[in-house]
Design an enzyme around this catalytic site. Structure first.
Site, PDB file in Angstrom:
ATOM      1  N   LYS A 273     -14.220 -24.091 -27.784  1.00  0.00           N
ATOM      2  CA  LYS A 273     -13.183 -24.177 -26.746  1.00  0.00           C
ATOM      3  C   LYS A 273     -13.623 -25.143 -25.646  1.00  0.00           C
ATOM      4  O   LYS A 273     -14.777 -25.093 -25.208  1.00  0.00           O
ATOM      5  CB  LYS A 273     -12.952 -22.784 -26.161  1.00  0.00           C
TER       6      LYS A 273
ATOM      7  N   SER B 253      -5.785 -18.249 -23.554  1.00  0.00           N
ATOM      8  CA  SER B 253      -6.081 -19.637 -23.342  1.00  0.00           C
ATOM      9  C   SER B 253      -6.891 -20.272 -24.469  1.00  0.00           C
ATOM     10  O   SER B 253      -6.986 -21.497 -24.530  1.00  0.00           O
ATOM     11  CB  SER B 253      -6.873 -19.798 -22.041  1.00  0.00           C
TER      12      SER B 253
ATOM     13  N   SER C   3      -7.531 -13.947 -22.966  1.00  0.00           N
ATOM     14  CA  SER C   3      -7.628 -15.289 -23.550  1.00  0.00           C
ATOM     15  C   SER C   3      -8.219 -15.363 -24.937  1.00  0.00           C
ATOM     16  O   SER C   3      -8.019 -16.344 -25.640  1.00  0.00           O
ATOM     17  CB  SER C   3      -8.452 -16.192 -22.622  1.00  0.00           C
TER      18      SER C   3
END
Lengths: 428, 428
Positions: free
Chosen positions: B72, B141, B165
């Site tokens: 990420k 996210s 997330s």
């Protein structure tokens, strides 16, 4: 000409009001550094031209307009290498500043350089010496920041604390210091050691400077009104009082008497036996988290780690998962009980270090215990050091002041009054 | 030829045993990426030549030998820019890897690239689409990591979780996911949002992969023996069950019935009213800490921040210091009570997301609530997502499993059995 001994509040005011220029401030401090740094060894990285360049670009605005600041070399910086006093990171140059370094720049500060830390903010010490006596250690791990403050190399300096790393050097070097409540200051770009405790803190020349920096580094922070009534303080000898050297104990008790004579109430705060395990629980967590935080360096560069770091890994390996879990659970259970006992007081007074700064030659892997500091840090409470007034030539002794969790502003206000009372008595 | 749908345990075993080469693994996944990435948009940075170079240097050893991993773009990486999906950090190149990225490399993993995050892991979404239906969001996210897993671009992917997330994208994309207990995984080199909650977690193709990665990223982590007796599970609808869409509620209740039919005891866990405030307390802390964590960006680049970030700053400014302190105190007081209520169970079952993946066009600043995730995350407890077996063409639904604080290994063992029971019933 600005005097390097002025505090940050006075310097930034003089700069903002045009009474001095940032270039003049920079020159005064650079001169001081050039004279004393060869003896003190505060800096891990120092670039005078870079300081002059910053000064020439500085607009003289902001809460820290033109204030020279030292940065412990455990925080990333874009214009200096960040080496953590480890050969693994020799000459390592980060791509960006730690969050707090950017906040300092945005407030108008001058970054004077990176100050020596112990290896990864743990135990192995660097070359830094104590300006009060160059044969002695400045304490660890925020050694360069503390020694540089005592030598007037900057007016504010950042350190970090996991066990005693901010307050111990403040005691040994005679500095005002503030370690805020856990979780208030960003740790972005700060090398982790034990994330349950790791906190950025700072040194200042006065309690008002500690608050000034808090306003910069803790967005939304506000100082409450100072209480005008006599204070009610708790004096906590903590379960290991028997370790305190007589000279230190005497100075602390004298300070308590001074405060009583000034009309404040100081009550003995005795903690029950259940608090005696806090020291060991802090150690267990510090070891286990430290081993996780340095796992990548241990995996790849074991031979470049010091004996004290390797010993930490050994202790962590000998600690079970359940032992670490239990240590965390005990601290979590004690926190509300400590809060209840401390609720009646405006602040707690306690020893900072049990001893005076030891000789540097004896301190390569250990600058003395941090028990009285980590006892309170284990709960994430805010801590202040007040340097006790001492006769010329005597080594510094620190009085620790502690507030309950997230009562940082109130603690600073109470510390301001306590510091003023102690200085008044000195006859200044 | 390696199939991209193999799990990491199978891939690394095949590599270590010489049944395939790391170059072959890399080629298989690169081919998949080249075919589907133009539709999925999982990557913020992807360099196929760099992957081939890593593969050629990979020695085929370690727990993750040759395993392709997505990272990420909220974690620093030395060989890709780290941009946090913010124009403030366009093309920003860190000087070193986040700690966990180094641990992955040391375990033999292949870093396939940086995956899209929302802006600073908060709400504004990027271009990534859900491979199950390209009109839909993968959730946020950790969008690129989740979508890339669902598209078979890598066998493991790292995400982070502050509110929902990690688990939300797992629910929307049909993935196994593990968010460990708070504080176990290093956050060095991970952009902070709300440090009271921020945790690195990961996606895998199987529960055993979640445990494999835990052994790499949590030094000292060990999986206990799996319990052989029937499980005792608590099914907690959580105080906001009325928000759960009928299709999701039905699937969860069906899973509970399956487990009962398989001989396990599943009891309803009802929490008293005092827990209804956890959602709001999480929001208060997230807002206040988020505003502190992004203070430097807010100060200098306000016009480059999204409306959702600015709204967070507005809410933080309207929240008093005492309100934030009280929110933290309430969570700290509830934690031991939640622990007591959950003690009888091997694990807790709960909803993950209340809805199916919404349309991407509606999700620019909000991909749906994370209430059922952040309820448990507020206490730092470990969380797992089990994708429920679904008929071909239906959108994924996630079953959340939760363990008590620091019972991560036991939770993974229980999750392994639960996942097996649910799959068995499907008739595979």
């Amino acid at each position: 000409m600005i005097r390097p001994a002025l505090d940050a509040s006075a310097i930034s005011e003089a700069v903002r009001h045009g009474e001095t220029t940032v270039a003049e401030v920079a020159d005064a401090f650079l001169e001081r550094i050039e004279a004393l740094e060869p003896d003190v060894h505060a800096f891990a990285s120092f670039k005078p031209l870079q300081v002059r360049l910053q000064a020439s670009l500085n607009e003289g605005r902001g809460l820290l307009a033109g204030v020279p600041v030292g940065i412990k070399d455990i925080l990333d910086s874009a214009d200096h290498p960040t080496q953590f006093f480890s050969p693994i990171y020799a000459d390592h140059q980060p791509s960006r500043d730690a969050h707090v370094v950017t906040l300092l720049r945005q407030a108008g500060a001058l970054i004077m350089g990176k100050t020596h830390t112990t290896e990864f903010a743990y135990m192995r010490t660097g070359p830094t010496r104590n300006p009060h006596d160059l044969e002695r250690t400045p304490g660890s791990s925020s050694a360069g920041s503390a020694a540089g403050m005592a030598a007037d190399f900057f007016a504010v300096a950042l350190g970090t604390q996991t066990a005693g790393s901010l307050l111990k050097p403040a005691a040994y070097c005679g500095l005002f210091a503030f370690k805020p409540s856990f979780g208030l200051v960003s740790l972005e770009g700060v090398k982790p050691l034990a994330p349950s405790f790791d906190t950025v803190g700072w040194y200042g020349r006065s309690v008002r400077d500690l608050g000034l920096v808090a306003r910069v580094l803790i967005p939304g922070f506000e100082l409450p009104e100072a209480p005008r009534r006599p204070l009610h303080l708790g004096f906590c000898r903590t379960p290991r009082w028997d370790q305190v050297q007589p000279e230190v104990a005497e100075a602390l008790e004298h300070a308590v008497e001074q405060l009583r004579h000034a009309g404040h109430q100081v009550s003995e705060l005795k903690l029950p036996d259940e608090f005696a395990g806090v020291f060991d629980d802090h150690l267990i967590i510090n070891d286990c988290e430290g081993a996780r935080s340095l796992a990548k360096e241990f995996e790849q560069h074991r031979s470049l780690l010091s004996p004290s770091i390797l010993a930490m890994f050994d202790r962590a390996a000998a600690t079970t998962w359940d032992q670490e879990t239990a240590a965390k659970a005990r601290l979590a259970a004690l926190a509300p009980r400590l809060n209840e006992r401390c609720q009646p007081f405006d602040a707690i007074l306690a020893p900072n270090c049990a001893m005076l700064a030891p000789l540097a030659v004896d301190s390569a892997e250990n600058t003395g215990p941090s028990d009285f500091i980590k006892f309170w840090g284990a709960f994430g409470w805010p801590q202040v050091n007040i340097p006790l007034p001492r006769a010329e030539g005597l080594l510094p002794i620190g009085l620790q002041m502690i507030g309950r969790f997230r009562t940082d502003g109130a603690l600073l206000r109470v510390a301001e009054r306590v510091a003023a009372e102690l200085l008044t008595d000195r006859g200044h």
